[in-house]
Motif scaffolding. Structure first.
Motif, mmCIF file in Angstrom:
data_model
loop_
_atom_site.group_PDB
_atom_site.id
_atom_site.type_symbol
_atom_site.label_atom_id
_atom_site.label_comp_id
_atom_site.label_asym_id
_atom_site.label_seq_id
_atom_site.Cartn_x
_atom_site.Cartn_y
_atom_site.Cartn_z
ATOM 1 N N ALA A 226 4.053 -4.880 -1.609
ATOM 2 C CA ALA A 226 4.315 -3.725 -0.739
ATOM 3 C C ALA A 226 3.015 -3.225 -0.134
ATOM 4 O O ALA A 226 1.923 -3.494 -0.640
ATOM 5 N N GLU A 227 3.145 -2.499 0.975
ATOM 6 C CA GLU A 227 1.990 -1.918 1.658
ATOM 7 C C GLU A 227 1.851 -0.451 1.265
ATOM 8 O O GLU A 227 2.837 0.293 1.237
ATOM 9 N N SER A 245 0.281 5.805 -1.521
ATOM 10 C CA SER A 245 1.609 6.167 -1.063
ATOM 11 C C SER A 245 2.260 4.954 -0.420
ATOM 12 O O SER A 245 1.661 4.282 0.424
ATOM 13 N N ASN A 246 3.492 4.662 -0.809
ATOM 14 C CA ASN A 246 4.220 3.505 -0.298
ATOM 15 C C ASN A 246 4.579 3.731 1.165
ATOM 16 O O ASN A 246 5.217 4.727 1.519
ATOM 17 N N LEU A 247 4.149 2.819 2.046
ATOM 18 C CA LEU A 247 4.427 2.957 3.469
ATOM 19 C C LEU A 247 5.876 2.644 3.813
ATOM 20 O O LEU A 247 6.338 2.919 4.914
ATOM 21 N N ASN A 248 6.600 2.060 2.867
ATOM 22 C CA ASN A 248 8.015 1.769 3.056
ATOM 23 C C ASN A 248 8.834 2.752 2.234
ATOM 24 O O ASN A 248 9.004 2.581 1.028
ATOM 25 N N ILE A 255 9.646 2.492 -5.879
ATOM 26 C CA ILE A 255 8.285 2.955 -6.128
ATOM 27 C C ILE A 255 7.797 3.734 -4.913
ATOM 28 O O ILE A 255 7.577 3.180 -3.838
ATOM 29 N N THR A 256 7.656 5.022 -5.079
ATOM 30 C CA THR A 256 7.186 5.889 -3.998
ATOM 31 C C THR A 256 5.673 6.004 -4.004
ATOM 32 O O THR A 256 5.033 5.996 -2.966
ATOM 33 N N VAL A 257 5.122 6.108 -5.193
ATOM 34 C CA VAL A 257 3.681 6.296 -5.365
ATOM 35 C C VAL A 257 3.179 5.296 -6.394
ATOM 36 O O VAL A 257 3.852 5.025 -7.398
#
Length: 660
Positions: A226-227, A245-248, A255-257
């Motif tokens: 993830a980015e 911070s998850n860009l998606n 997974i948000t953070v």
């Protein structure tokens, strides 16, 4: 030129250049191309930049790689740092494609160094060079080791900033036999970081002046890529924390953070959160772990990297927009950290209260970085309260002020349990004093109770607001309002107190809430009103040692003078005075028969005072007091603000008598 107070950090010196080179190559130099004979000519302070660039071009051509360029950048500030530092390294190395108008963004800088200049003391020059490594490690979460230099008329100092460890260095005079070989090996490692880099970072790409990191996350059965954007970093030579911070926002893994942190061997934050905090039921206002893994960091002795995937996202503490919302957040922090269970009192008392007494967990690092603000909180189905379900004896501030709000709805998110302690663990590493500079309780910084002052006055137990008493009749009974002031006599009690066992306890986490309130009040500038400078003397006391902050408590217990906050926040003076008075006498000296000796008392008194303040001043008054949206930018830009910021965040955290 800005320098920061680095406090203590480990430092080791390579005696021989060969040892330095073996360290660079992890014992295997076979992959390094042999340098040309012509480089055996003289190398000097003046010819260093040209020689370094010539070596860099040779290695780049050999590897068929974009060329690394060394530039003199002392007059320019590199952009894109996660903490917005204004520092300007004299020497910067970056790949050709990453340079823009003579400067490279921090996430793409490969080396940062200092060039000695006349009139500066050698120790000041060295500290500057180390501070660049400090900032480079903060900006480059994909590196285990950051590389730097200090050039002087006498020779060259190679510097390696190792996350979670400190500094390793080698000094070579310009006419030394090993200078060419050492420099060549040093530059080669910039091209191919190998064990100096974290292989889970797949690539780094520009995102404006910032960067986005593509990270490989190892799950139980597969790998997830993830980015992420880099949003927070601190303490590079200690716990070295990075938050992404998850860009998606629709990531299927939830997974948000993502948080990377170097933790002591034998400690597992995920276990504390999953098994002791959120079990058997989740705790509102506390971060939830969705993923955890360990990443080897062999050069960070005694530590390994913990990677946590978190479900929740929050904004920095300093983004809290109004005074009312600030006080609600602080009330909720106190509510959660001290819920007392039946083993302590007959009824459950509430995130610091609950954690300490229900979950047997002490957070031990309540600070501006670990209390996040959630503008629009939402409750998951398994947390939402049920009036028929006694499992959640928690009533957060929003509900007490408006019964239409859910009792478990909060704008607060408590994160970072890296220094937490599970009180019923069979064994745990000895960490007697923990915390973040400025917010750490005075007794914790001392390693023992705060001595009795001249006044030695324990104030009366505060009035219990009716909104609070309706929900917590047990607390009202346990801490009766008619308990009068009590003066503690110093004769005989000091020697008795010295024999009592002392440890980090709940009231110390509660004291950190006081420093959070004072910090917000001192840095907040109201929107659309002229900015007012805060008296520098109070900044000095707030960011000083426990002795200076004891002086603040003693002074503020009587009155809060002008110049501590913006004049619009003068209405806070009474509350600050009342809270300071509660902290005036350490619980250690209060007789056990007195309810104010209870480990939950400071939480209880603070909550009553904060809630009463909100009720007494009413919604219209408090809602009109808003903080400038530019607060973070004002804190992080300009030399004066940067010096304040460095003092606040860089003094020390004590673990086993050391910063780390």
């Amino acid at each position: 030129m800005l320098s920061i107070d680095l406090g203590k950090y480990r430092e080791e010196v390579f005696i021989k250049a060969e040892d330095f080179i073996q360290f660079l190559f992890n014992g295997d130099t076979s992959s390094m191309p042999k340098p040309p004979q012509k480089w055996e000519q003289s190398l000097t302070f003046k010819t260093f930049p040209a020689a370094a660039n010539e070596m860099a071009r040779f290695i780049g051509d050999f590897m068929q790689h974009d060329i690394l360029q060394f530039e003199d950048t002392g007059s320019k500030t590199p952009p894109g740092h996660v903490v917005d530092t204004e520092c300007r390294p004299d020497i910067t190395a970056a790949f050709k494609e990453d340079w823009n108008n003579g400067v490279g963004p921090w996430p793409f800088i490969q080396l940062a160094g200092e060039k000695a200049s006349k009139g500066e003391k050698p120790e000041d020059q060295y500290n500057k060079a180390i501070s660049y490594l400090h900032y480079l490690l903060l900006a480059r979460p994909n590196l285990h080791v950051a590389q730097g230099l200090l050039t002087s008329p006498s020779g060259l100092t190679f510097l390696l900033g190792i996350g979670g460890f400190g500094i390793r260095k080698l000094y070579v005079p310009w006419d030394g036999n090993d200078i060419h070989k050492s420099l060549y090996a040093f530059i080669y490692r910039l091209y191919k970081p190998a064990h100096f880099a974290d292989p889970s970072f797949i690539r780094t790409e520009p995102d404006g002046e910032q960067a986005k990191f593509t990270i490989r996350i190892k799950c139980e059965k597969d790998e997830h890529i993830a980015e992420f954007s880099h949003i927070y970093a601190k303490n590079p030579f200690g716990t070295r924390t990075h938050v992404f911070s998850n860009l998606n926002s629709q990531d299927p893994k939830g997974i948000t953070v993502l948080k990377d942190q170097l933790c002591r061997i034998g400690f597992d934050e995920a276990t504390i959160l999953k098994q002791h905090v959120h079990s058997p039921r989740p705790v509102p206002g506390v971060v939830v772990v969705e993923h955890n893994e360990f990443i080897d960091t062999p050069l960070s002795e005694g530590r390994r990297k913990h990677r946590l995937g978190l479900e929740d996202r929050g904004s920095p503490f300093t983004s809290i927009p109004t005074l009312r919302k600030l006080l609600e957040v602080l009330f909720d922090v106190l509510e959660g950290i001290c819920l007392c269970c039946n083993t302590i009192c007959s009824h459950v008392l509430q995130v610091l209260r609950y954690l300490r007494c229900e979950c047997k967990v002490l957070h031990r690092d309540v600070s501006s970085g670990n209390v996040l603000y959630i503008e629009n909180s939402s409750l998951s189905r398994d947390i939402r309260s049920d009036p028929r379900n006694p499992n959640y004896p928690i009533y957060f501030a929003r509900h007490l002020l408006d019964e239409k709000k859910d009792a478990l709805e909060t704008s607060m998110l408590l994160v970072d349990f890296n220094l937490a302690e599970y009180l019923e663990a069979e064994t745990s590493p000895k960490i007697t004093r923990t915390g973040t500079p400025l917010f750490i309780a005075r007794a914790v910084e001392r390693g023992g109770p705060v001595p009795l002052g001249k006044r030695a006055l324990v104030p009366a137990i505060p009035e219990c607001p009716k909104e609070y008493a309706l929900k917590h009749s047990d607390r009202k009974k346990q801490f009766p309002e008619n308990t009068p002031d009590r003066r503690i006599q110093s004769e005989g009690i000091q020697s008795q107190g010295d024999q009592l066992e002392w440890r980090h306890e709940l009231e110390h986490d509660a004291e950190s809430v006081f420093w959070l309130l004072l910090y917000w009040a001192m840095v907040a500038q109201p929107r659309q009103l002229p900015k007012e400078e805060i008296d520098a003397g109070y900044w000095t006391l707030l960011t000083g040692t426990h002795q200076s902050r004891e002086g603040l408590i003693d002074s503020f217990s009587n009155r809060v003078p002008d110049g501590v906050t913006h004049s619009l926040y003068n209405l806070l003076r009474g509350l600050i005075t009342d809270l300071a008075a509660i902290l005036g006498v350490d619980r250690h000296w209060v007789p056990k028969s007195d309810p104010r000796n209870h480990l939950c008392y400071v939480n209880e008194a603070f909550q009553r005072l904060i809630l009463k303040f909100i009720v007494d001043h009413g919604d219209p008054n408090l809602k009109s007091i808003t903080k400038s949206q530019a607060l973070d930018a004002e804190m992080q830009s300009g030399p004066d603000a940067e010096r304040k910021r460095a003092r606040m965040t860089s003094r020390w955290t004590i673990l086993n008598e050391k910063k780390f």
